[in-house]
Design an enzyme around this catalytic site. Structure first.
Site, PDB file in Angstrom:
ATOM      1  N   ASP A 103       0.869  -1.175   0.000  1.00  0.00           N
ATOM      2  CA  ASP A 103       0.000   0.000   0.000  1.00  0.00           C
ATOM      3  C   ASP A 103       0.907   1.227   0.000  1.00  0.00           C
ATOM      4  O   ASP A 103       2.118   1.143   0.182  1.00  0.00           O
ATOM      5  CB  ASP A 103      -0.969  -0.034   1.192  1.00  0.00           C
ATOM      6  CG  ASP A 103      -2.179   0.876   0.950  1.00  0.00           C
ATOM      7  OD1 ASP A 103      -2.174   1.633  -0.037  1.00  0.00           O
ATOM      8  OD2 ASP A 103      -3.133   0.832   1.755  1.00  0.00           O
TER       9      ASP A 103
HETATM   10  C1  BGC Z   1      -5.077   3.190   0.412  1.00  0.00           C
HETATM   11  C2  BGC Z   1      -5.345   2.086  -0.570  1.00  0.00           C
HETATM   12  C3  BGC Z   1      -5.394   2.632  -1.967  1.00  0.00           C
HETATM   13  C4  BGC Z   1      -4.099   3.350  -2.261  1.00  0.00           C
HETATM   14  C5  BGC Z   1      -4.043   3.944  -3.648  1.00  0.00           C
HETATM   15  C6  BGC Z   1      -3.857   4.010   0.005  1.00  0.00           C
HETATM   16  O1  BGC Z   1      -3.715   5.126   0.792  1.00  0.00           O
HETATM   17  O2  BGC Z   1      -4.893   2.652   1.689  1.00  0.00           O
HETATM   18  O3  BGC Z   1      -6.550   1.455  -0.244  1.00  0.00           O
HETATM   19  O4  BGC Z   1      -5.637   1.610  -2.867  1.00  0.00           O
HETATM   20  O5  BGC Z   1      -3.936   4.399  -1.340  1.00  0.00           O
HETATM   21  O6  BGC Z   1      -4.858   5.020  -3.786  1.00  0.00           O
END
Ligand code: BGC
Length: 769
Positions: free
Chosen positions: A315
């Site tokens: 993530d």
């Molecule tokens: C979130 C994810 C997301 C990613 C991309 C992160 O901050 O936790 O769920 O897919 O950002 O936007």
């Protein structure tokens, strides 16, 4: 050199050259060749730099351009929605792409940019196409003019599993029409804490419901992963983020292996086994070990136990957070090393990965074979998706597919089925337009795009039906007076509240639209959504005052709640005659709400998450253990405001004659529970019938009930239907005292009804011999 040897060497070299460097028709570019062979052929041509580049994801160039002008380095460290790379320019990113050092981009929001990036990738030596990833959580809602469906919590409240499949299928088609290939959904975390801002993107608190919704969503996105209508699903976030200390995003999760296996793992296992092609790890540390460097999760559980064959993505800079949040690595390079050795395949996102990982390989700390494993998994998906053959999409194709009439109809239907009627004293609803001629509409969510929910960007106004617009559309004969409270719950104006109260006295009826604020473009002003956690579940700002004072005018008042999390609307539950909890109902939310208010639709949804009376009650999930209420709380109530599975209709249903196909079964036996449901009111409707099971005595403590079956049953006024649920050994199995998954002999209770609340359930027992 011996002549024969020299000739042999030349021949051998030229054979290898033909096999490897026949760039005109290399095997990997042959669409008819088996994918495994294409992958191996391509891999054999790649330098270590290109291989590490395939494990590298960056933010899109337009996103980068915008943020590099407006963001500070300090914001960069904490803001997980925006990004730029200090020291790098747009030109540098473009060069990395045309040098074949980027595998994937995220936060690309237009077809033009997606095509432009692919064009750069096509300039690279091996022309490996890019995988464009996006958070298409409820439709591809971050992109202009794409269809915006209700968020997952609303979808789950419809208990409509085929609808989850359809939405995912349609979303996949829209994404591919935008040249986007990988959605960061389904979020199959089991939500157990309303303070956590991300409840709205989950399918709620019940492992069984989350499992079925997640599986259907995964299958819907992916199809057979062999057409240009399919996208990769990303099963996320693995695991524990929905059960963090303080309920805040990214905080530690300390939880037993039993609870992981009984509550949090099952939806992940099911989506992975349904073919989920990618998995995203969770921000948090789990029992002390960051998920991003957790080899137990990535290697032992995901790959070895569950047979996961796809690739794992980190993530948002979470490997780096091992350095500045978890303090389990001294620097980013060490964190990358830990993460890759623990099983990570792709890095979302950041500037340091490429150089550091290449160095780690050159220093012998990571073998090239380990890198090959990840690259194989990633390349495999690019071949599956047909990206080598179809790197571009035309604007004509985009315009044909996005927000088309069929998709719009689905968005409306899903919204109708996701709205929960919580209270309706004296059948105030549906409204009689001839009686209530002048209606006041007010509240922060009365006329705002916020109705679409988190993970949506601002959309063209004519595409979104707000509540006010929906009411005007559905009841043109009514005179709606609107008092605008602005969109910002934290900065409401007392004068505007006073104005609404004064107008309420003149109206025949009042509709107050309250709740949370989720729109991402005002990242720091939201009260719910990602990174927007609360320490209580009350309405923010002057919203409570607005409801109370309007209700106390004595004019009939309706509360409509727009929110991704359950809210403790205690005053309303006691005093306001009608409450509708609409969750985040998407682009047609206002129309669906208005149809319910005016009785064009009969509400059917049931809460996918318990609504507690206060933050002190966050653990009142319905499937608690019996001793959770051994000693009830003093000075308060132990029961929640509204339980899981609860929701009213404009008609009434009666459950009768619960019977089983046998009174006892063997450990591997099947059983049928049948019940008769009658629509005892005077309107047609859809009832969501629920079956719960309890293991009466077991070697380890078990929940008082667990959902193991449900069905949406359409019943005409006066009609009766028999509904049957099959009970399988899997519904009865649990982790025994030795942590072995087993069905223990003994008595089980079956409960069937219209809510998880005991008073609404018929009960009977059977025995496993
Ligand atoms: C979130 C994810 C997301 C990613 C991309 C992160 O901050 O936790 O769920 O897919 O950002 O936007």
């Amino acid at each position: 050199m011996n002549k024969i040897l020299a000739t042999a060497l030349i021949t051998l070299t030229s054979i290898t050259m033909t096999a490897k460097d026949n760039t005109k028709h290399p095997l990997y570019k042959d669409p008819k060749a088996p994918i495994e062979q294409r992958v191996e052929d391509l891999l054999s041509r790649m330098t270590i730099e290109e291989k590490v580049g395939q494990m590298n994801q960056l933010v899109g160039i337009e996103h980068f351009r915008e943020n590099s002008q407006s963001m500070t380095a300090e914001e960069l460290a904490t803001n997980t929605a925006n990004a730029f790379y200090p020291g790098l320019t747009v030109k540098d990113l473009e060069k990395m792409t045309s040098d074949g050092l980027v595998s994937s981009f995220l936060h690309v929001l237009t077809l033009e940019e997606a095509n432009q990036l692919q064009k750069l990738a096509m300039k690279s030596r091996l022309q490996i196409p890019l995988l464009i990833g996006i958070d298409a959580i409820h439709g591809n809602a971050k992109c202009q003019d794409n269809t915006v469906y209700p968020t997952n919590i609303g979808l789950a409240s419809s208990f409509d599993v085929p609808m989850a499949y359809t939405i995912a299928r349609q979303t996949a088609a829209e994404m591919r029409a935008m040249n986007m290939h990988w959605t960061f959904n389904p979020n199959v975390e089991v939500a157990r804490d309303g303070r956590w801002g991300r409840c709205g993107e989950t399918f709620g608190e019940d492992p069984y419901l989350v499992t079925l919704m997640g599986e259907a969503t995964t299958r819907g996105y992916q199809g057979n992963l062999n057409t240009t209508q399919d996208v990769l699903a990303c099963v996320k976030h693995f695991v524990g983020g929905s059960y963090s200390v303080n309920g805040t995003n990214g905080a530690p999760c300390d939880v037993s292996e039993r609870t992981l296996r009984e509550v949090f793992f099952p939806p992940f296992e099911a989506s992975v086994k349904a073919g989920g092609a990618t998995v995203m790890m969770s921000h948090n540390e789990l029992n002390g070990i960051p998920c991003h460097t957790n080899s137990w999760l990535m290697e032992d559980v995901l790959r070895k136990e569950w047979g996961f064959k796809g690739f794992i993505v980190s993530d948002w800079m979470d490997i780096e957070h091992c350095v500045d949040q978890h303090f389990t690595a001294a620097n980013n390079k060490e964190a990358f090393l830990q993460s890759i050795l623990a099983g990570m395949d792709m890095h979302m996102h950041g500037p340091e990965w490429q150089e550091a990982v290449v160095q780690l390989v050159k220093e012998g700390k990571i073998t090239e074979e380990r890198i090959n494993e990840s690259v194989r998994r990633i390349l495999y998906t690019k071949f599956q998706l047909g990206l080598f053959e179809h790197p571009y999409v035309t604007a004509k194709e985009r315009d044909r597919v996005i927000n088309n009439p069929e998709h719009k109809a689905t968005a409306l239907e899903a919204a109708r089925n996701s709205i929960v009627l919580l209270k309706n004293d004296n059948a105030l609803l549906p409204l009689d337009a001839t009686k209530y001629k002048k209606v006041l509409v007010t509240g922060i969510n009365a006329d705002d795009q916020n109705i679409m929910g988190d993970w949506s960007e601002v959309q063209p106004d004519d595409k979104v039906t707000t509540v006010l617009k929906g009411l005007r559309q559905i009841s043109p004969e009514t005179e709606f007076e609107f008092v605008d409270q602005g969109w910002d719950p934290r900065n409401m104006s007392q004068a505007k509240v006073d104005e609404a109260v004064a107008k309420a006295k003149e109206a025949d009826l009042n509709i107050v639209c309250c709740g949370e604020y989720m729109m991402r473009f005002r990242w720091n002003d939201r009260t719910s959504g990602e990174d927007t956690d609360r320490d209580n579940l009350d309405l923010v700002g002057l919203q409570n005052q607005l409801i109370e004072r309007i209700n106390e005018t004595g004019k009939p008042t309706i509360l409509i709640i727009i929110s991704g999390r359950p809210l403790s609307v205690n005053y309303a539950a006691e005093h306001v005659p009608a409450i509708i909890n609409a969750w985040e109902p998407g682009q047609y939310g206002g129309q669906a709400i208005a149809e319910i208010v005016y009785g064009k639709m009969n509400p059917s949804a049931k809460l996918a998450m318990t609504m507690p009376r206060s933050a002190g009650q966050i653990s009142t999930w319905y499937n608690h253990k019996a001793s959770a209420f051994f000693h009830p709380v003093v000075c308060g109530k132990s029961t929640p405001l509204y339980p899981f599975g609860y929701g009213l209709s404009y008609t009434t249903y009666k459950y009768s004659d619960l019977r089983l196909s046998a009174n006892n079964i063997g450990k591997d036996g099947l059983l049928k529970a049948t019940v008769t449901i009658t629509n005892t009111g005077d309107r047609d409707g859809v009832e969501i019938a629920q079956m719960y099971i309890r293991d009466c005595v077991s070697s380890a403590a078990r929940p008082v009930k667990e959902l193991k079956g449900f069905e949406r049953v359409a019943l005409k006024a006066g009609e009766s239907k028999e509904v049957s649920f099959t009970i399988t050994p899997d519904h009865l199995a649990f982790y025994d005292i030795h942590m072995q998954k087993t069905v223990e002999p003994g008595e089980f209770e079956v409960m069937v009804g219209g809510s998880s609340e005991d008073a609404h359930l018929l009960k009977t027992k059977f025995e496993v011999k």
